[in-house]
Design an enzyme around this catalytic site. Structure first.
Site, short mmCIF file in Angstrom:
data_model
loop_
_atom_site.label_atom_id
_atom_site.label_comp_id
_atom_site.label_asym_id
_atom_site.label_seq_id
_atom_site.Cartn_x
_atom_site.Cartn_y
_atom_site.Cartn_z
N ARG A 126 0.81 -1.23 0.00
CA ARG A 126 0.00 0.00 0.00
C ARG A 126 0.84 1.27 0.00
NH1 ARG A 126 -2.76 -2.67 4.22
NH2 ARG A 126 -4.28 -4.12 3.37
N LYS A 148 2.33 10.92 -11.67
CA LYS A 148 1.44 10.03 -12.40
C LYS A 148 2.16 8.71 -12.66
CE LYS A 148 -1.36 13.04 -15.34
NZ LYS A 148 -1.73 13.22 -16.75
N GLU A 190 8.28 17.43 -26.18
CA GLU A 190 7.65 17.78 -24.90
C GLU A 190 8.16 19.13 -24.40
OE1 GLU A 190 5.16 16.19 -23.26
OE2 GLU A 190 5.08 14.34 -24.44
N LYS A 232 6.75 22.13 -15.88
CA LYS A 232 5.94 21.05 -15.31
C LYS A 232 5.81 21.22 -13.79
CE LYS A 232 4.50 16.40 -15.49
NZ LYS A 232 4.33 15.20 -16.30
N GLU A 242 -4.85 17.39 -11.56
CA GLU A 242 -5.22 17.43 -12.96
C GLU A 242 -6.64 17.94 -13.20
OE1 GLU A 242 -4.83 14.53 -16.85
OE2 GLU A 242 -4.77 13.67 -14.86
N ARG A 246 -3.38 21.40 -14.67
CA ARG A 246 -2.52 20.30 -15.10
C ARG A 246 -2.91 19.76 -16.47
NH1 ARG A 246 0.12 15.71 -11.35
NH2 ARG A 246 0.93 14.42 -13.01
N ASN A 250 -1.53 18.39 -21.35
CA ASN A 250 -2.03 17.44 -22.35
C ASN A 250 -2.11 18.01 -23.76
OD1 ASN A 250 -2.41 15.19 -20.64
ND2 ASN A 250 -4.26 16.13 -19.81
N HIS A 253 -1.94 15.74 -26.70
CA HIS A 253 -2.03 14.37 -26.21
C HIS A 253 -3.35 13.68 -26.54
CE1 HIS A 253 1.68 15.30 -24.23
NE2 HIS A 253 1.76 14.11 -23.69
N HIS A 257 -2.58 10.38 -28.18
CA HIS A 257 -2.94 9.06 -27.65
C HIS A 257 -3.74 8.26 -28.68
CE1 HIS A 257 -2.43 10.43 -23.21
NE2 HIS A 257 -1.31 9.96 -23.72
N HIS A 270 6.25 8.17 -28.45
CA HIS A 270 5.22 9.01 -27.83
C HIS A 270 5.35 10.46 -28.26
CE1 HIS A 270 2.44 10.55 -24.85
NE2 HIS A 270 3.38 11.32 -24.35
#
Lengths: 373, 373
Positions: A126, A148, A190, A232, A242, A246, A250, A253, A257, A270
């Protein structure tokens, strides 16, 4: 050795990202100091998660700096191994290796290794601690930051994961020397993104210093990495989860994606998919008159300069359909990040199917015209 | 319908546990209200995770209360399915069913369903909401509360997981009527534990009302469930992350987990293993003079009254060795929860191998003498 340290502030904790040349052999000592000497006192175990390729290049330099040798766990490189089966194998290895709640994981690798190691740390017992040692530019400027972590499902990329921040991130610029040129360029997309959404000075540096940057000049790369990390870090500090700010990260993206999914994560890196996605986003922004034609063309020029952009095959309608599975869609709505100038951007929740279809078709025409094999 | 609501306060949020008879058909309306009508407005999807057996008994009553019918995902019952493969199947089903960030999961079942569903919610899209509808006594008094979610590894039980709190928990006492007697009794051992560690009045109620409680008298069971939930809520509120106070809830669990591992999670119910573990713990407490012989004997009598305690085979030395893998061991130390009176307890970090061996051997002698087939 001169390095730049950038603090990343989150509601839960603050951690440092250290960037510089020749940093790898010093990571062990820094981690030991961060843990108040727990490593040299034998009170905490370290497991390094990496791939065979990266281990061959960099493990010796990293391991030499630790007071006692960490255990190295190796997983095959590549997006197709970013899956539950790999996680389960690693979790069993941690348990069999005696990892406990004081254990610290080190992610030595690119985005896949970083995301997987962070997720392992998030869910083993955990939650245990981890350290990022990103070895690709993409990981250094993007995926190693912000907490993330996760893995892919058959149904989609990064559909499973957790928010779990590293204890620290160490980015050695020297490791980028062994990157294939295409991977360096993909990672720099990026940085282009960071410039467009929030840092005009970075965008202009990338525009005017593209020769030095693309030739891997250490000082130029350190500047670009540090500036990208700062963007960032600012965004993450302002909005950890997010829900708003945040999402700016993206940019490119949503369609990026979709392109990756349509090409089964195999044809494009990517950053290359994101670059095409950014070209699609700035086209919508121009059509909406959010940016001038000049701004659009300058952005396009810089994105292309950090190419070449690889060709791929996809049906525009299929790409649009794939954006519906994007995690950013809450309760059925479409959201899209669009630039509002060079250095500013916003989330637009009203992007229509018509706009998506327009830009996907325009993008595929560009792919056919300008994409390289 | 009269119900008892107990708020569980955590640093992150406060949620309610509602306990009563005939609650199941009202859960849908309550969840819709909690979500400000998002269900009746069609703005949030609901997925119920359950097992075929529980679905057959209780799904109709639960589903009838929802404004639109939730999707039901079914997994086989049993600890052996509390694994990554099951999680991955469910995650793919969520993605294929169109679950997004507004989706709410409902855990309809016992501890395995609850732990798995909570963990699913913790990691699907890096965290969505879930609701507990526990259908076993053990789940109602223990596992549905406190936000501990997870799954097993081959190397050990609950070695993987996350802290993720439910939005609410609804415990219908009526569902306990279909429980096998052994499962009811095993669940009541967690109430005995709650009494011993923190609530003398509960312990005495269990001692003096064992006839009514064991006959499933609704009022008696509601009282016991509510008092047990209150103990756990108090502990969770005081210490969310188990660094101190929360460890008290582990009374009987160190050896209990070892017994479960030694018997491959097949012979004993969790509560039965914990009961043997509690007998082992109170024996150490008596040997240390933390409790009087009278206190020890009264605790032993109540634990046995909520038996019968099932026989199993294990080598005491093997059991002791298995405790070394317990998550409560930080940096190699052994920790053990021991009662200091009826209703108070503490964590002792200096429990020796000698004491563990003594009590494991004593316990195995008791198993041979008093255990039932």
């Amino acid at each position: 050795m001169s390095t730049i340290s950038i603090p990343v502030r989150t509601p839960a904790l603050t951690y440092n990202v250290e960037i510089g040349s020749g940093l790898l052999p010093f990571v062990g000592g820094r981690v030991d100091a961060l843990l108040d000497g727990a490593l040299s006192a034998g009170k905490a175990k370290v497991f390094v998660v990496t791939s065979p390729e990266i281990a061959r290049l960099w493990a010796a330099a990293l391991l030499a700096g630790f007071p006692t040798p960490p255990t190295v766990l190796s997983i095959p490189a590549g997006e197709q191994y970013k899956r539950f089966a790999t996680l389960e194998t690693l979790l069993e290895q941690l348990a069999e290796g005696g990892a406990d709640r004081d254990t610290v994981l080190i992610a030595l690798g690119g985005g896949v290794i970083g995301d997987m190691t962070g997720f392992l740390a998030a869910i083993y017992m955990r939650g245990i601690r981890y350290i990022g040692v990103p070895t690709t530019l993409l990981a250094q400027v993007d995926s190693s930051l912000g907490g993330k972590t996760g893995a892919n499902l058959a149904a989609g990329k990064n559909l499973v994961g957790a928010f779990h921040h590293p204890l620290a991130v160490y980015s050695d610029i020297d490791v980028l020397a062994t990157l294939p040129a295409a991977e360096l360029r993909a990672g720099l997309q990026e940085s282009v993104k960071a410039g467009i959404i929030r840092d005009r000075a970075l965008f202009e540096y990338l525009d005017t210093h593209s020769d030095k940057v693309l030739a891997s000049d250490p000082a130029a790369l350190t500047h670009v990495v540090a500036a990208s990390v700062q963007v960032k870090a600012d965004v993450v500090a302002a909005d950890e989860k997010e829900s708003g700010l945040r999402m700016l990260l993206n940019l490119g993206h949503t369609l990026g994606h979709a392109i990756e999914a349509a090409t089964h994560y195999k044809q494009l890196l990517h950053g290359e998919a994101v670059a095409w996605g950014m070209l699609a986003a700035i086209a919508i922004a121009k059509r909406r008159n959010l940016i001038t034609v000049d701004e659009h063309d300058r952005m396009e020029r810089v994105i292309v300069a950090y190419g070449p952009l690889k060709r791929f095959e996809a049906d525009p309608a299929h790409l649009v359909a794939l954006t519906a599975k994007d995690k950013k869609n809450r309760g059925g709505n479409r959201s899209f990040v669009l630039p509002t100038s060079i250095g500013t951007s916003a989330v637009f929740k009203d992007v229509t199917l018509d706009e998506l279809t327009y830009t996907a078709e325009r993008m595929m025409a560009m792919v056919a015209r300008d994409g390289v094999a």
